[in-house]
Design an enzyme around this catalytic site. Structure first.
Site, mmCIF file in Angstrom:
data_model
loop_
_atom_site.group_PDB
_atom_site.id
_atom_site.type_symbol
_atom_site.label_atom_id
_atom_site.label_comp_id
_atom_site.label_asym_id
_atom_site.label_seq_id
_atom_site.Cartn_x
_atom_site.Cartn_y
_atom_site.Cartn_z
ATOM 1 N N SER A 35 0.925 -1.144 -0.076
ATOM 2 C CA SER A 35 0.051 -0.007 0.067
ATOM 3 C C SER A 35 0.862 1.367 0.055
ATOM 4 C CB SER A 35 -0.859 0.130 1.066
ATOM 5 O OG SER A 35 -0.283 -0.042 2.339
ATOM 6 N N LYS A 103 0.565 4.750 6.794
ATOM 7 C CA LYS A 103 0.099 5.346 5.704
ATOM 8 C C LYS A 103 0.735 6.849 5.855
ATOM 9 C CE LYS A 103 -3.044 2.144 4.454
ATOM 10 N NZ LYS A 103 -2.747 1.045 3.605
#
EC number: 3.4.21.89
Length: 211
Positions: A35, A103
């Site tokens: 990701s 993230k």
């Protein structure tokens, strides 16, 4: 002091110091998914520093590690180390921790984050963001949204926008896709493995013009 007593004392002291370092300064983590590509690759091992957030809050552009806010990770990703030795080393910070996510912060409390402008770019408080670190800039527009980030919360997205189960994918959850600042473990700081990519993890000036 006999040698055996001295050895025990040294071991106990080392463990206590390791726990203190993990709790307040630096903690080891690994990257479980794609990701955050291309900046972070699967199975990268990195150190996350906590000093930056002792007196300040996460900022736009920071790459952060945070606790699963609930239901973001599958059972396999949530699983910790597989044996007692690894679990013991994880407790004192000598084995990379699992059960967390990594993230990039794109919105902080009070921000309005939306996607996308006419060129497919993310917007924060009306300012279009050029993000050179994205794996595929065109994938940024796969999901359209507009949110206002509550105070004390963050909006986070992966750099691999076409393959990241981030805040966008949890808009319908009870938490609305927002991350509590209190759930942040620390800021990505140093990649220690693989050795070929060893080095400090830099920041970005992509959000400098956001009002």
């Amino acid at each position: 002091m006999p040698v055996w007593q001295e050895s025990i004392l040294l071991i106990v002291t080392a463990v206590v110091l390791a726990v203190i370092v993990k709790t307040f300064f630096v903690q080891a983590f690994y990257i479980p998914s794609a990701s955050m590509e291309p900046e972070m690759q699967i199975d990268d091992k990195l150190l996350v520093q906590k000093v930056s957030y002792w007196t300040g809050d996460p900022k736009r552009g920071d790459i952060i590690v945070f606790d699963d806010p609930g239901g973001w990770l599958g059972s396999a990703e949530s699983a910790g180390p597989g044996n007692i030795v690894q679990r013991s080393l994880e407790v004192i910070g000598l084995y990379p921790s699992g059960g967390h996510l990594i993230k990039r912060v794109v919105g902080v409390g009070g921000d309005t984050v939306s996607c996308c402008d006419d060129e497919g770019r993310l917007q924060v408080n009306g300012e279009s963001i050029d993000e050179p670190y994205l794996a595929d800039a065109e994938a940024n527009a796969d999901r359209t949204f507009e949110v206002e980030v509550p105070e004390g919360y963050l909006w986070v997205q992966g750099d691999n926008r076409g393959n990241s189960s981030d805040s966008r994918y949890h808009l319908g959850d009870p938490g609305g896709g927002f991350i509590r600042e209190d759930d942040v473990v620390g800021k990505a700081w140093l990649r220690v493995w693989p050795f070929s990519r060893f080095g400090f993890i830099g920041g970005t000036d992509a959000f400098e013009k956001v009002p």
